[in-house]
Scaffold this motif. Sequence first.
Motif: not given
Length: 138
Positions: A9, A12, A91, A94-95, A97-99, A101-102
């Motif tokens: 985190k 990101k 943003e 989005r960070a 959500a990306e984290l 998912e990753e």
Amino acid sequence: MSKLYRAAKARKLAALGLHPCQDVLLWVLAQERDGMTVSQLAARLGIEQPTATRSLARLESGGWFRREPVATDRRQVRVVVTDAGHKLVPEIERAWAELAEEALGEVSMEQREIVLNALEQANDTLRASVGEAVLAEE
């Protein structure tokens, strides 16, 4: 896992000019169009007022919020997210959500549902064990 998640985190958020916890602080502030006082923010986050004050001081250089006097109480200051801060919120989301998912990557939907249910049960158990005082602070 908590340490690994926090490190990922941090990476990101660094791309956004933020440190861990600043994202949550800014996101919470952005939910209140008219802003909130530092004491209200601290209560919402479940932290002490001096901690909120220090966190805001670290965030201030980004121009993501402004301080306004509270007309009814000269001792209070209202913190209001600026347009720049509101533009940063998607943003941040989005960070997050990306984290997420990753972190879950190749975990199947069925396994995700099991994990989510287990975490919700653990959360409920912890809430019950700490009592209503902590719940009121959230």
